[in-house]
Design a protein around this motif. Structure first.
Motif, PDB file in Angstrom:
ATOM      1  N   ILE A  87       0.861  -1.177   0.000  1.00  0.00           N
ATOM      2  CA  ILE A  87       0.000   0.000   0.000  1.00  0.00           C
ATOM      3  C   ILE A  87       0.900   1.230   0.000  1.00  0.00           C
ATOM      4  O   ILE A  87       1.769   1.356   0.867  1.00  0.00           O
ATOM      5  CB  ILE A  87      -0.907   0.050   1.255  1.00  0.00           C
ATOM      6  N   ILE A  88       0.689   2.130  -0.956  1.00  0.00           N
ATOM      7  CA  ILE A  88       1.377   3.417  -0.969  1.00  0.00           C
ATOM      8  C   ILE A  88       0.303   4.478  -0.817  1.00  0.00           C
ATOM      9  O   ILE A  88      -0.443   4.758  -1.754  1.00  0.00           O
ATOM     10  CB  ILE A  88       2.190   3.628  -2.266  1.00  0.00           C
ATOM     11  N   GLY A  89       0.194   5.014   0.391  1.00  0.00           N
ATOM     12  CA  GLY A  89      -0.821   6.010   0.695  1.00  0.00           C
ATOM     13  C   GLY A  89      -1.156   5.960   2.169  1.00  0.00           C
ATOM     14  O   GLY A  89      -0.772   5.034   2.886  1.00  0.00           O
ATOM     15  N   ASP A  90      -1.859   6.967   2.633  1.00  0.00           N
ATOM     16  CA  ASP A  90      -2.258   7.027   4.038  1.00  0.00           C
ATOM     17  C   ASP A  90      -3.442   6.104   4.294  1.00  0.00           C
ATOM     18  O   ASP A  90      -4.290   5.909   3.424  1.00  0.00           O
ATOM     19  CB  ASP A  90      -2.634   8.458   4.418  1.00  0.00           C
ATOM     20  N   VAL A  91      -3.494   5.553   5.515  1.00  0.00           N
ATOM     21  CA  VAL A  91      -4.557   4.641   5.914  1.00  0.00           C
ATOM     22  C   VAL A  91      -5.260   5.214   7.140  1.00  0.00           C
ATOM     23  O   VAL A  91      -4.610   5.529   8.134  1.00  0.00           O
ATOM     24  CB  VAL A  91      -4.011   3.230   6.234  1.00  0.00           C
ATOM     25  N   THR A  92      -6.576   5.331   7.054  1.00  0.00           N
ATOM     26  CA  THR A  92      -7.415   5.718   8.186  1.00  0.00           C
ATOM     27  C   THR A  92      -8.409   4.592   8.404  1.00  0.00           C
ATOM     28  O   THR A  92      -9.056   4.161   7.450  1.00  0.00           O
ATOM     29  CB  THR A  92      -8.168   7.039   7.890  1.00  0.00           C
ATOM     30  N   ALA A  93      -8.507   4.100   9.645  1.00  0.00           N
ATOM     31  CA  ALA A  93      -9.408   2.969   9.906  1.00  0.00           C
ATOM     32  C   ALA A  93      -9.796   2.925  11.379  1.00  0.00           C
ATOM     33  O   ALA A  93      -9.173   3.577  12.221  1.00  0.00           O
ATOM     34  CB  ALA A  93      -8.733   1.654   9.511  1.00  0.00           C
ATOM     35  N   GLY A  94     -10.816   2.117  11.668  1.00  0.00           N
ATOM     36  CA  GLY A  94     -11.221   1.875  13.045  1.00  0.00           C
ATOM     37  C   GLY A  94     -10.234   0.974  13.758  1.00  0.00           C
ATOM     38  O   GLY A  94      -9.874   1.196  14.912  1.00  0.00           O
ATOM     39  N   GLY A 142       1.807  -6.811   5.522  1.00  0.00           N
ATOM     40  CA  GLY A 142       2.521  -6.431   4.307  1.00  0.00           C
ATOM     41  C   GLY A 142       3.235  -5.106   4.446  1.00  0.00           C
ATOM     42  O   GLY A 142       3.649  -4.709   5.535  1.00  0.00           O
ATOM     43  N   ARG A 143       3.363  -4.397   3.302  1.00  0.00           N
ATOM     44  CA  ARG A 143       4.102  -3.138   3.262  1.00  0.00           C
ATOM     45  C   ARG A 143       3.137  -1.955   3.140  1.00  0.00           C
ATOM     46  O   ARG A 143       2.239  -1.974   2.300  1.00  0.00           O
ATOM     47  CB  ARG A 143       5.067  -3.159   2.078  1.00  0.00           C
ATOM     48  N   VAL A 144       3.379  -0.938   3.949  1.00  0.00           N
ATOM     49  CA  VAL A 144       2.615   0.304   3.880  1.00  0.00           C
ATOM     50  C   VAL A 144       3.607   1.454   3.868  1.00  0.00           C
ATOM     51  O   VAL A 144       4.448   1.559   4.759  1.00  0.00           O
ATOM     52  CB  VAL A 144       1.643   0.471   5.064  1.00  0.00           C
ATOM     53  N   LYS A 145       3.517   2.293   2.828  1.00  0.00           N
ATOM     54  CA  LYS A 145       4.322   3.508   2.769  1.00  0.00           C
ATOM     55  C   LYS A 145       3.348   4.671   2.859  1.00  0.00           C
ATOM     56  O   LYS A 145       2.713   5.050   1.863  1.00  0.00           O
ATOM     57  CB  LYS A 145       5.136   3.580   1.483  1.00  0.00           C
ATOM     58  N   GLY A 146       3.188   5.186   4.071  1.00  0.00           N
ATOM     59  CA  GLY A 146       2.239   6.259   4.340  1.00  0.00           C
ATOM     60  C   GLY A 146       1.896   6.257   5.814  1.00  0.00           C
ATOM     61  O   GLY A 146       2.237   5.336   6.552  1.00  0.00           O
TER      62      GLY A 146
END
Length: 145
Positions: free
Chosen positions: A87-94, A100-104
């Motif tokens: 994932i390349i981007g910001d994550v907003t969640a409950g 995996g990989r998150v860049k954000g």
């Protein structure tokens, strides 16, 4: 009439593996993206991605499995990404589970679990953060009370 492929009778949207959609998608039904979407997805229920999305995703729940997403993800309830997802981007969640990989940056209202195979480049804020042995996080961790 009984549908053997969909015994629960729930409507859902499917973007199959060999399909590319260029443009935004808005649906009240759950969506599964196995192909490619170039555009934003606005889904009132569950969004499951096993393909590629280049655009922002908004949904109730989000599941990434062997997925590639370039865009921000805003899900009201549960976010999860398996070890084969990027994932390349910001994550907003409950709440969130990341293998995996998150860049954000990640802004999680409740609990986030960073699995042993996770690689996160960005800041994480949540009410509870669990980072398993082997995970790599490059950014700040902030506990919000």
């Amino acid at each position: 009439m009984f549908d053997y492929d969909n015994p629960s009778g729930i409507n859902y949207t499917v973007i199959s593996k060999g399909t590319t959609v260029r443009g935004n998608i808005k649906t009240a039904d759950p969506i599964k993206v196995s192909g490619r979407v170039i555009g934003d997805i606005d889904c009132e229920k569950r969004a499951a991605v096993t393909g590629k999305v280049e655009g922002n995703i908004g949904s109730e729940n989000f599941v990434a499995s062997n997925a590639a997403v370039k865009g921000n993800i805003d899900c009201h309830d549960q976010f999860s990404a398996d070890e084969d997802s990027a994932i390349i981007g910001d994550v907003t969640a409950g709440a969130a589970t990341v293998e995996g990989r998150v860049k954000g940056n990640m802004k999680i209202a409740n609990e986030v679990e960073v699995g042993s195979t996770a690689v996160i480049v960005g800041d994480i804020s949540a009410s509870n953060i669990e980072v398993k042995k082997g995970a790599r996080v490059s950014g700040t961790l902030q506990i919000d009370h």
